[in-house]
Design a protein around this motif. Sequence first.
Motif, PDB file in Angstrom:
ATOM      1  N   ASP A  35      17.885  49.092  30.492  1.00 47.33           N
ATOM      2  CA  ASP A  35      18.589  50.365  30.437  1.00 47.33           C
ATOM      3  C   ASP A  35      19.906  50.260  31.195  1.00 47.33           C
ATOM      4  O   ASP A  35      19.950  49.785  32.335  1.00 47.33           O
ATOM      5  CB  ASP A  35      17.721  51.454  31.060  1.00 47.33           C
ATOM      6  N   GLY A  36      21.000  50.676  30.563  1.00 49.94           N
ATOM      7  CA  GLY A  36      22.313  50.600  31.191  1.00 49.94           C
ATOM      8  C   GLY A  36      22.956  49.229  31.118  1.00 49.94           C
ATOM      9  O   GLY A  36      23.972  48.993  31.785  1.00 49.94           O
ATOM     10  N   GLU A  37      22.402  48.330  30.327  1.00 52.62           N
ATOM     11  CA  GLU A  37      22.959  46.990  30.149  1.00 52.62           C
ATOM     12  C   GLU A  37      23.350  46.774  28.691  1.00 52.62           C
ATOM     13  O   GLU A  37      22.913  47.524  27.800  1.00 52.62           O
ATOM     14  CB  GLU A  37      21.953  45.921  30.587  1.00 52.62           C
ATOM     15  N   VAL A  38      24.161  45.759  28.442  1.00 51.01           N
ATOM     16  CA  VAL A  38      24.597  45.460  27.082  1.00 51.01           C
ATOM     17  C   VAL A  38      24.518  43.959  26.824  1.00 51.01           C
ATOM     18  O   VAL A  38      24.698  43.151  27.744  1.00 51.01           O
ATOM     19  CB  VAL A  38      26.035  45.952  26.806  1.00 51.01           C
ATOM     20  N   LEU A  39      24.225  43.610  25.596  1.00 50.15           N
ATOM     21  CA  LEU A  39      24.282  42.224  25.143  1.00 50.15           C
ATOM     22  C   LEU A  39      25.632  42.007  24.488  1.00 50.15           C
ATOM     23  O   LEU A  39      26.034  42.759  23.597  1.00 50.15           O
ATOM     24  CB  LEU A  39      23.165  41.941  24.131  1.00 50.15           C
ATOM     25  N   VAL A  40      26.346  40.973  24.943  1.00 48.55           N
ATOM     26  CA  VAL A  40      27.685  40.689  24.444  1.00 48.55           C
ATOM     27  C   VAL A  40      27.723  39.276  23.880  1.00 48.55           C
ATOM     28  O   VAL A  40      27.272  38.328  24.527  1.00 48.55           O
ATOM     29  CB  VAL A  40      28.736  40.824  25.573  1.00 48.55           C
ATOM     30  N   ARG A  41      28.258  39.149  22.671  1.00 47.42           N
ATOM     31  CA  ARG A  41      28.544  37.821  22.111  1.00 47.42           C
ATOM     32  C   ARG A  41      29.909  37.390  22.626  1.00 47.42           C
ATOM     33  O   ARG A  41      30.907  38.035  22.357  1.00 47.42           O
ATOM     34  CB  ARG A  41      28.535  37.866  20.580  1.00 47.42           C
ATOM     35  N   ILE A  42      29.937  36.287  23.377  1.00 51.22           N
ATOM     36  CA  ILE A  42      31.182  35.852  24.008  1.00 51.22           C
ATOM     37  C   ILE A  42      32.115  35.245  22.960  1.00 51.22           C
ATOM     38  O   ILE A  42      31.718  34.397  22.161  1.00 51.22           O
ATOM     39  CB  ILE A  42      30.909  34.822  25.125  1.00 51.22           C
ATOM     40  N   GLU A  43      33.365  35.690  22.967  1.00 54.66           N
ATOM     41  CA  GLU A  43      34.380  35.154  22.068  1.00 54.66           C
ATOM     42  C   GLU A  43      35.319  34.180  22.773  1.00 54.66           C
ATOM     43  O   GLU A  43      35.725  33.165  22.198  1.00 54.66           O
ATOM     44  CB  GLU A  43      35.214  36.295  21.487  1.00 54.66           C
ATOM     45  N   ALA A  44      35.692  34.479  24.011  1.00 59.65           N
ATOM     46  CA  ALA A  44      36.628  33.633  24.754  1.00 59.65           C
ATOM     47  C   ALA A  44      36.361  33.813  26.239  1.00 59.65           C
ATOM     48  O   ALA A  44      36.056  34.916  26.705  1.00 59.65           O
ATOM     49  CB  ALA A  44      38.078  34.014  24.440  1.00 59.65           C
ATOM     50  N   ALA A  45      36.473  32.701  26.988  1.00 53.43           N
ATOM     51  CA  ALA A  45      36.253  32.741  28.435  1.00 53.43           C
ATOM     52  C   ALA A  45      37.269  31.832  29.114  1.00 53.43           C
ATOM     53  O   ALA A  45      37.464  30.688  28.687  1.00 53.43           O
ATOM     54  CB  ALA A  45      34.830  32.307  28.788  1.00 53.43           C
ATOM     55  N   GLY A  46      37.905  32.327  30.175  1.00 52.85           N
ATOM     56  CA  GLY A  46      38.905  31.546  30.891  1.00 52.85           C
ATOM     57  C   GLY A  46      38.311  30.799  32.067  1.00 52.85           C
ATOM     58  O   GLY A  46      37.363  31.257  32.702  1.00 52.85           O
ATOM     59  N   LEU A  47      38.882  29.628  32.355  1.00 53.85           N
ATOM     60  CA  LEU A  47      38.521  28.864  33.550  1.00 53.85           C
ATOM     61  C   LEU A  47      39.435  29.286  34.690  1.00 53.85           C
ATOM     62  O   LEU A  47      40.658  29.202  34.582  1.00 53.85           O
ATOM     63  CB  LEU A  47      38.674  27.359  33.313  1.00 53.85           C
ATOM     64  N   CYS A  48      38.809  29.738  35.774  1.00 52.39           N
ATOM     65  CA  CYS A  48      39.541  30.317  36.892  1.00 52.39           C
ATOM     66  C   CYS A  48      39.156  29.596  38.178  1.00 52.39           C
ATOM     67  O   CYS A  48      38.082  29.008  38.279  1.00 52.39           O
ATOM     68  CB  CYS A  48      39.204  31.807  36.985  1.00 52.39           C
ATOM     69  N   PRO A 167      40.824  38.278  21.224  1.00 43.61           N
ATOM     70  CA  PRO A 167      39.856  37.859  22.239  1.00 43.61           C
ATOM     71  C   PRO A 167      40.476  37.120  23.423  1.00 43.61           C
ATOM     72  O   PRO A 167      40.085  37.367  24.571  1.00 43.61           O
ATOM     73  CB  PRO A 167      38.904  36.939  21.454  1.00 43.61           C
ATOM     74  N   VAL A 168      41.429  36.222  23.169  1.00 39.64           N
ATOM     75  CA  VAL A 168      42.025  35.461  24.273  1.00 39.64           C
ATOM     76  C   VAL A 168      42.781  36.394  25.210  1.00 39.64           C
ATOM     77  O   VAL A 168      42.669  36.300  26.439  1.00 39.64           O
ATOM     78  CB  VAL A 168      42.942  34.346  23.732  1.00 39.64           C
TER      79      VAL A 168
END
Length: 362
Positions: A35-48, A167-168
């Motif tokens: 409850d109160g959470e979401v499932l997200v399909r990741i499209e882009a992720a940065g290296l930090c 997405p980027v």
Amino acid sequence: MKIRGAVLEEIGRPRPYADSRPLTVSELDLAAPGDGEVLVRIEAAGLCHSDLSVVDGNRVRPVPMLLGHEAAGIVEQVGGTSDLAVGQRVVMTFLPRCGACRSCATNGLAPCIPGSAANGAGTLLGGATRLSRSGTTVLHHLGVSAFATYAVVDRRSVVPVDADVPPVVASLLGCAVLTGGGAVLNAGQPKPGQTVAIVGMGGVGMAAMLTALAHDDVRVVAVDRLPDKLDQARALGAHDAVTDPGDLKADVVIEAAGHPAALETAIGMTAPGGKTITVGLPHPDARITVSPLALVADGRSLIGSYLGSAVPARDIPRFVDLWRSGRLPVEKLVSDTITLDDINTGMDALASGHAVRQIVEF
């Protein structure tokens, strides 16, 4: 459900990471959102550098942990009632705000207390974990864990954006732009005719520079020890770019290197009446030498700014508007795109200091 992600197995393995392989890309189990959470399909992720600082031990976190905190993706499922819809693009933010603690009442000045505690423990904001591997819990990185094909996050760890935001671009808004740009908008607040200097031209520093350049009649100076970073800064519009600021003074100075020497440089080049804003995250044992008299006698301010003193739900739409207007070309921060399998090599490139923002595209 089964996902594929990059798990940090052990902190402090030696470089090159391509050989020591601190991150293992493997199959994991991801539980359904609560409850109160979401499932997200990741499209882009940065290296930090906040990822790198966990790998190299500058920021100690519990392991095993699925890294990645700067990302964007598509909502695939919502747990319980939510104002989000399946199919919406969201920006992931690495410090959720509960909205009820005394820090959340500071309008972004102080980090959320429960959010910070959850990040330190490797859980989601509500205290749950949704990741496992062969029956063993895998912890969450800053409530996001974006180096994976899918993530379950707290609703307060995402901000929806319109579908026209690629997405980027959306991924960079969640950390590099929110941290660097937020420090300019929220803490620096430069005025026409002033000079803004940025010390440390990584992804966060470059984002701060672009945000400063979006202001009218503001002179922007880039400072870095690497000539190629200064070349990139000039190409992105910096009015000046130097390795040694000399006697240069600026009204607003953003330190984004995460090194004590960089912060001392930033303080030294702050003009009387000016602001030094530090957003870098050095080792916890790092110390600086500063003259209290110089702060008092010249009326200078030294300001710590975590996540750009931002309220993500308020500030990410502001950055989207700047991007749409053409005044914040976020996509120019991308120095390379890689696959998830290249994650250890990407960490080497980040540690070398030459990469601005590498993006894992899914």
